[in-house]
Design a protein around this motif. Structure first.
Motif, PDB file in Angstrom:
ATOM      1  N   LEU A  37       1.721  -7.559  -2.307  1.00 46.06           N
ATOM      2  CA  LEU A  37       3.192  -7.555  -2.389  1.00 46.06           C
ATOM      3  C   LEU A  37       3.649  -8.798  -3.161  1.00 46.06           C
ATOM      4  CD1 LEU A  37       4.400  -6.370   1.166  1.00 46.06           C
ATOM      5  CD2 LEU A  37       3.627  -5.012  -0.766  1.00 46.06           C
ATOM      6  N   GLY A  38       2.745  -9.307  -4.001  1.00 48.40           N
ATOM      7  CA  GLY A  38       3.029 -10.508  -4.780  1.00 48.40           C
ATOM      8  C   GLY A  38       3.646 -10.156  -6.116  1.00 48.40           C
ATOM      9  N   GLN A  39       2.781 -10.013  -7.109  1.00 41.82           N
ATOM     10  CA  GLN A  39       3.252  -9.694  -8.464  1.00 41.82           C
ATOM     11  C   GLN A  39       4.152  -8.443  -8.432  1.00 41.82           C
ATOM     12  OE1 GLN A  39       0.098  -8.614 -11.179  1.00 41.82           O
ATOM     13  NE2 GLN A  39       1.109  -9.660 -12.876  1.00 41.82           N
ATOM     14  N   GLY A  40       5.241  -8.499  -9.183  1.00 43.55           N
ATOM     15  CA  GLY A  40       6.217  -7.406  -9.125  1.00 43.55           C
ATOM     16  C   GLY A  40       5.834  -6.222  -9.994  1.00 43.55           C
ATOM     17  N   PHE A  41       5.292  -5.200  -9.373  1.00 45.32           N
ATOM     18  CA  PHE A  41       5.037  -3.949 -10.098  1.00 45.32           C
ATOM     19  C   PHE A  41       4.997  -2.807  -9.097  1.00 45.32           C
ATOM     20  CE2 PHE A  41       0.933  -5.734  -8.992  1.00 45.32           C
ATOM     21  CZ  PHE A  41       0.254  -4.661  -8.450  1.00 45.32           C
TER      22      PHE A  41
ATOM     23  N   ILE B 131       1.464 -18.033 -11.433  1.00 52.06           N
ATOM     24  CA  ILE B 131       1.340 -17.700 -10.009  1.00 52.06           C
ATOM     25  C   ILE B 131       1.067 -16.205  -9.804  1.00 52.06           C
ATOM     26  CG2 ILE B 131       3.831 -17.337  -9.619  1.00 52.06           C
ATOM     27  CD1 ILE B 131       1.410 -19.053  -7.158  1.00 52.06           C
ATOM     28  N   PHE B 132       1.599 -15.364 -10.713  1.00 54.48           N
ATOM     29  CA  PHE B 132       1.412 -13.919 -10.533  1.00 54.48           C
ATOM     30  C   PHE B 132      -0.045 -13.532 -10.773  1.00 54.48           C
ATOM     31  CE2 PHE B 132       5.767 -14.577 -12.270  1.00 54.48           C
ATOM     32  CZ  PHE B 132       6.402 -14.482 -11.050  1.00 54.48           C
ATOM     33  N   THR B 133      -0.633 -14.124 -11.813  1.00 54.88           N
ATOM     34  CA  THR B 133      -2.044 -13.876 -12.104  1.00 54.88           C
ATOM     35  C   THR B 133      -2.913 -14.420 -10.967  1.00 54.88           C
ATOM     36  OG1 THR B 133      -1.534 -14.118 -14.437  1.00 54.88           O
ATOM     37  CG2 THR B 133      -3.847 -14.274 -13.842  1.00 54.88           C
TER      38      THR B 133
ATOM     39  N   TYR C 237      13.265  -6.250  -7.394  1.00 51.16           N
ATOM     40  CA  TYR C 237      12.126  -5.694  -6.637  1.00 51.16           C
ATOM     41  C   TYR C 237      11.840  -6.495  -5.382  1.00 51.16           C
ATOM     42  CZ  TYR C 237       9.902  -3.188 -10.684  1.00 51.16           C
ATOM     43  OH  TYR C 237       9.562  -2.354 -11.709  1.00 51.16           O
ATOM     44  N   PHE C 238      12.622  -7.570  -5.145  1.00 50.27           N
ATOM     45  CA  PHE C 238      12.114  -8.620  -4.271  1.00 50.27           C
ATOM     46  C   PHE C 238      13.015  -8.948  -3.092  1.00 50.27           C
ATOM     47  CE2 PHE C 238      10.869  -9.561  -8.733  1.00 50.27           C
ATOM     48  CZ  PHE C 238       9.530  -9.209  -8.617  1.00 50.27           C
ATOM     49  N   ILE C 239      12.345  -9.445  -2.032  1.00 50.03           N
ATOM     50  CA  ILE C 239      13.075  -9.967  -0.883  1.00 50.03           C
ATOM     51  C   ILE C 239      12.357 -11.236  -0.433  1.00 50.03           C
ATOM     52  CG2 ILE C 239      11.792  -8.549   0.822  1.00 50.03           C
ATOM     53  CD1 ILE C 239      14.660  -8.206   2.206  1.00 50.03           C
TER      54      ILE C 239
HETATM   55  N1  GLN Z   1       7.939 -10.130 -13.195  1.00 52.60           N
HETATM   56  C1  GLN Z   1       6.811 -10.049 -12.354  1.00 52.60           C
HETATM   57  C2  GLN Z   1       7.081 -10.820 -11.059  1.00 52.60           C
HETATM   58  O1  GLN Z   1       8.011 -11.579 -10.946  1.00 52.60           O
HETATM   59  C3  GLN Z   1       5.523 -10.578 -12.902  1.00 52.60           C
HETATM   60  C4  GLN Z   1       5.209 -10.482 -14.326  1.00 52.60           C
HETATM   61  C5  GLN Z   1       4.000 -11.311 -14.656  1.00 52.60           C
HETATM   62  O2  GLN Z   1       2.970 -11.225 -13.992  1.00 52.60           O
HETATM   63  N2  GLN Z   1       4.119 -12.139 -15.621  1.00 52.60           N
HETATM   64  O3  GLN Z   1       6.320 -10.646 -10.155  1.00 52.60           O
END
Ligand code: GLN
Ligand code: PMP
Length: 380
Positions: free
Chosen positions: A30-34, A14-16, A314-316
């Motif tokens: 604001l999707g993939q966590g970085f 899903i992140f890709t 990182y998330f909400i």
């Molecule tokens: N940990 C990151 C997230 O939850 C994503 C890492 C990844 O793309 N595999 O968004």
């Protein structure tokens, strides 16, 4: 040439998928966590220096010794547990690899692993690729708390491990001492191993204390505890992490690690060996990320999204039933296209796609990114 898929039910993560969609629609991701803010220039300088100083050959299989020593010092400072750098710590290419290798180390075909959903996307495939079965238990929506009675009922003679994650991705839930006590009472006297994903150890808010498994020697004695430098130094692309476990477990872990990876990049490890002694660099992380969380909450007040509490990571999470009754996947795709902001649909964190109509936003972003994203979201 045909091969039989080992993961027939799995597509692209899903992140890709969502990052590609964000790019295609020029949406704020604001999707993939970085983080979208820069990492420490000083740490970059230390890696560059290590390369110039010719630290460019293989590091030892278990990791650069000075880095393992620095990690051991950090653990005894933060969690008051003595950890032997020789036998109890291995440097890995990221936290995901540490988790995967821990599963490979312990799982036999037919074993069961208890996993809580919503679950980070790599957990269940890692269990299944190792011939074991993920026993999925739902965290109780909307608090995403663990129902310990349910855990008790799920334990069978085949239960090899329980996978835990605090602070939690995607919900931002964090464990309390009561959770630790419940876990302890369930595993005591069994052979159940704990695999603890603590990559967000420092990203914890509102004065809460991280319940690291490393604080509890009785639990640590049956655990693999996994960490990621990407989350500590705002460099998720470095893909460097480490695993901590007692020597008997680590010995078996290293048998696999030595053939699957052997060792991780040397210059980065050399740089981190000195940088890790700067306590303030990781001690201020929680406050920094809390400021970003709070800014996002304030900016979203006038929107029609309802944010759920986030105590770490990182998330909400947000619900959107005042806006739409669409499924979370359709909604996430639509706001990417129409509003120009990309979230992650939380149904992707359930193996059966369970849809509570919740989306995840990553607030590890510059203030201006959050402002721009929230201004678009307020118009939805
Ligand atoms: N940990 C990151 C997230 O939850 C994503 C890492 C990844 O793309 N595999 O968004
Ligand atoms: N576990 C969780 C819960 C995560 O969010 C991440 C972040 N990608 C990881 C593990 C893995 O971190 P790494 O990038 O170091 O593999």
């Amino acid at each position: 040439m045909r091969i039989v898929s080992k993961l027939p039910a799995v597509g692209t993560s899903i992140f890709t998928t969502m990052s590609a969609l964000a790019l295609e629609h020029k949406a704020i991701n604001l999707g993939q966590g970085f983080p979208d803010f820069p990492m420490s220039e000083e740490l970059i300088g230390l890696v560059t220096k290590a390369m110039h100083d010719q630290y460019n050959q293989y590091a030892p299989m278990a990791g650069w010794l000075q880095l393992r020593e620095a990690i051991s010092e950090k653990i005894s400072f933060l969690y008051q547990t003595p950890v032997n750098p020789d036998t109890d710590i291995t440097i890995t290419p990221g936290g995901t690899y540490a988790l995967y290798t821990a599963f490979t180390t312990i799982l036999q075909p037919g074993d069961e692993v208890i996993v809580f959903e919503p679950a980070y996307d790599s957990y269940i495939p890692a269990i299944e690729l190792n011939g074991a079965k993920a026993v999925r238990l739902s965290l109780v929506h909307p608090e995403y708390a663990i129902d310990w009675q349910q855990v008790k009922s799920a334990i069978t003679p085949k239960t090899r491990a329980i996978l835990i994650n605090t602070p939690h991705n995607p919900t931002g839930a964090v464990w309390s001492e009561e959770d630790i006590a419940s876990l302890r009472s369930l595993v005591e006297g069994t052979d159940i191993i704990i695999i603890s994903d603590e990559v967000y150890e420092h990203l914890i808010f509102d004065g809460r204390r991280h319940c690291s498994i490393l604080r509890y020697p009785d639990l640590f004695s049956r655990s693999f505890v996994c960490f990621s430098f990407g989350k500590v130094y705002n460099c998720t692309g470095w893909k460097l992490g480490y695993v901590v476990s007692p020597p008997n477990l680590m010995q078996e872990f290293r048998k696999i690690h030595q053939y699957n990876c052997f060792s991780c990049p040397t210059p980065v490890q050399v740089a981190l060996s000195s940088f890790l002694h700067r306590r303030e660099a990781y001690l201020q992380l929680g406050q920094d990320m809390q400021t970003r969380r709070d800014a996002f909450i304030t900016l979203m007040k006038e929107s029609r999204f309802d944010l759920l509490p986030s105590y770490g990571s990182y998330f909400i999470l947000a619900t959107y039933d005042r806006i739409s009754q669409e499924g979370d996947n359709d909604f996430a795709i639509r706001i990417t296209r129409e509003a120009g902001v990309t979230p992650i649909p939380v149904s992707a964190f359930y193996a059966d796609g369970k849809d509570n109509k919740v989306i995840r936003f990553c607030f590890a972003k510059k203030l201006e990114t959050l402002e721009q994203a929230a201004s678009r979201l307020r118009a939805v």
